[in-house]
Each structure stands twice: as structure tokens, then as C-alpha cells.
Design an enzyme around this catalytic site. Structure first.
Site, PDB file in Angstrom:
ATOM      1  N   ASP A  35       0.842  -1.201   0.000  1.00 60.43           N
ATOM      2  CA  ASP A  35       0.000   0.000   0.000  1.00 60.43           C
ATOM      3  C   ASP A  35       0.877   1.250   0.000  1.00 60.43           C
ATOM      4  O   ASP A  35       1.410   1.648   1.030  1.00 60.43           O
ATOM      5  CB  ASP A  35      -0.915   0.001   1.230  1.00 60.43           C
ATOM      6  N   ASP A 178     -10.602  -4.799  -1.702  1.00 56.02           N
ATOM      7  CA  ASP A 178      -9.639  -4.244  -0.743  1.00 56.02           C
ATOM      8  C   ASP A 178     -10.333  -3.392   0.319  1.00 56.02           C
ATOM      9  O   ASP A 178     -10.903  -2.340   0.005  1.00 56.02           O
ATOM     10  CB  ASP A 178      -8.623  -3.386  -1.517  1.00 56.02           C
TER      11      ASP A 178
HETATM   12  C1  DX5 Z   1      -6.653   0.934   2.433  1.00 55.26           C
HETATM   13  C2  DX5 Z   1      -5.616   0.010   1.865  1.00 55.26           C
HETATM   14  C3  DX5 Z   1      -5.887  -1.416   2.208  1.00 55.26           C
HETATM   15  C4  DX5 Z   1      -5.842  -1.713   3.667  1.00 55.26           C
HETATM   16  C5  DX5 Z   1      -6.424  -3.060   3.933  1.00 55.26           C
HETATM   17  O1  DX5 Z   1      -6.367   2.214   2.058  1.00 55.26           O
HETATM   18  O2  DX5 Z   1      -5.600   0.105   0.478  1.00 55.26           O
HETATM   19  O3  DX5 Z   1      -5.054  -2.283   1.469  1.00 55.26           O
HETATM   20  O4  DX5 Z   1      -4.541  -1.637   4.192  1.00 55.26           O
HETATM   21  O5  DX5 Z   1      -6.496  -3.231   5.295  1.00 55.26           O
HETATM   22  P1  DX5 Z   1      -7.780  -3.841   6.013  1.00 55.26           P
HETATM   23  O6  DX5 Z   1      -7.931  -5.245   5.509  1.00 55.26           O
HETATM   24  O7  DX5 Z   1      -7.431  -3.760   7.458  1.00 55.26           O
HETATM   25  O8  DX5 Z   1      -8.964  -2.985   5.653  1.00 55.26           O
HETATM   26 ZN    ZN Z   2      -4.609  -1.528  -0.754  1.00 53.39          ZN
END
Ligand code: DX5
Ligand code: ZN
Length: 219
Positions: A35, A178
Site C-alpha cells: 500500500d 480491498d
Molecule cells: C486501504 C488500503 C488497504 C488496507 C487493507 O487504504 O488500500 O489495502 O490496508 O487493510 P484492512 O484489511 O485492514 O482494511
Molecule cells: Zn490496498
């Protein structure tokens, strides 16, 4: 077929991040979901291509790089060079949509998979014309910016809209979801035609990482 798992990189600092990535290497996750946040497209800042390169060096997993940045165009080459196997750009990063098409094609050119992501507030009909230029749609089920948010239920309606269109056009694109995915909603996502899920908080807070991964794999 089992859901593909892309494990998100949400640990609080670099040392923890690299340690966590090594642990993930001993599990059945398919991808490391990097990310990348620039503090402009979203409030948070995470890391850049140099860290992606470092991650590549210490893992045997493929890299699924999610660019949440304001100006992706001049960064694409750097992330491909750093080892991205999938490189995803955001619909909302582009005012000039011709440039979006160009960038998706430039990602595909060198053999990297091109992903297109879009926020929960973006209308599906806006992104449909770009489906032809990408290998993967990264459907955001939370507002991008941080891990640990709650899954937005209307994502299911959005997935249906996408699936109906793909079927009608007779084209295949990988669908990854996501945000807020866990052992409670993964089954329904799979039943709705999702191929791959990003897992952040669900894996990061689990006491038994391998077990948590297997649970999703066996859904
Ligand atoms: C949000 C990111 C995600 C996030 C996912 O901006 O793109 O990839 O880190 O984390 P969880 O599964 O905790 O929502
Ligand atoms: Zn992400």
C-alpha cells in the site's frame, strides 16, 4: 478455486514491516499487497519504490503494488523496476482520462499486470470504459487511507454491476476487493465472483497467521 490472498502491508514501522513480510513467506498467501500512500491522494504516507524493492528482495511472494498517489504517471517505471508483479493505479488520480488509458497500457507493455482501482464513491459506469485496458480491478470496499476500517456493504451491489457488465461484454478481468475483508465476509465475496482479497487487519491481528490464511483459503 480458492480465493487468492494478497496480504496488506500495514505494520506501523519498517522494521515491523520487514519482519511481518518474512512471516508471510511461510504461509500460503499469494501476494504481498504494498500500500503506497503519498500523503496527498490520501492523508497517510507509507513508503516508496525503494521499500518495495527491499520487500521484493526478502520475499518469494509476488508483489501486488497499490499506488494511492496523486501523480502516478512518472512513478510507474520505478515501481515496475522495483519488482511489482501487479501495479494498480487509481481512477481518481487522473483528470485526463486519456492519460489513464496510456498508463494502463504502459504497465502492461513490459509484462506487469495492470490494475485499476476506484474509490467507493466513484460510479461504476465511469470506470467501465477502462476495463479493456487492465488485467485486474481493485474494488475498494473502504475509503482508501488506512487499515482496520469496516467493510462497506454496498460493495456487493457494485460487484454485481461489474460482473454483469463483464459477462455482457464477454471479457475476463481479475476482481480483487480491498478493505475490511475478513473470515466473515470472504465467503460471500467469493460467491459474488471475487477472485482475490486483500487482507490487512484480519491477518495482522491474528494470533495464528498460518491458520488465519488457511481459513480463507478453505472457504
Ligand atoms: C486501504 C488500503 C488497504 C488496507 C487493507 O487504504 O488500500 O489495502 O490496508 O487493510 P484492512 O484489511 O485492514 O482494511
Ligand atoms: Zn490496498
Amino acid at each position: 478455486m480458492s480465493l487468492l490472498i494478497s496480504a496488506s502491508t500495514n505494520p506501523p514501522n519498517l522494521e515491523n514491516l520487514l519482519e511481518y513480510i518474512k512471516k508471510l513467506d511461510n504461509t500460503d498467501v499469494d501476494y504481498i499487497h504494498c500500500d503506497v500512500m503519498d500523503g496527498k491522494f490520501v492523508k497517510s504516507t507509507t513508503f516508496n519504490h525503494k521499500i518495495v524493492k527491499k520487500i521484493k528482495e526478502i520475499t518469494s511472494k509476488k508483489l501486488d503494488v497499490h499506488l494511492m498517489v496523486q501523480k502516478p504517471s512518472n512513478k510507474i517505471k520505478k515501481y515496475i523496476k522495483s519488482g511489482a508483479d501487479i501495479l494498480t493505479i487509481h481512477f481518481e488520480s487522473y483528470k485526463n482520462k486519456n492519460k489513464l488509458t496510456k498508463d494502463l497500457l504502459s504497465i502492461k507493455k513490459g509484462g506487469t499486470f495492470a490494475g485499476l482501482s476506484f474509490n467507493p464513491t466513484t460510479e461504476i459506469k465511469e470506470i467501465l470504459p477502462f476495463i479493456y485496458f487492465c488485467d485486474m480491478l481493485l474494488v475498494m470496499s473502504v475509503t482508501p487511507g488506512k487499515s482496520g476500517q469496516e467493510f462497506i456493504e454496498s460493495t456487493f451491489d457494485r460487484l454485481k454491476e461489474i460482473k454483469d457488465y463483464l459477462k455482457h461484454q464477454n471479457i475476463e478481468v481479475t476482481i480483487e476487493v480491498d478493505g475490511g475483508v475478513n473470515n466473515k465476509n470472504a465467503k460471500t465475496l467469493k460467491e459474488n465472483g471475487v477472485n482475490s482479497v486483500v487482507l490487512g487487519n484480519y491477518l495482522f491481528t491474528s494470533k495464528d497467521l498460518k491458520g488465519a490464511v488457511n481459513l480463507i483459503k478453505n472457504i
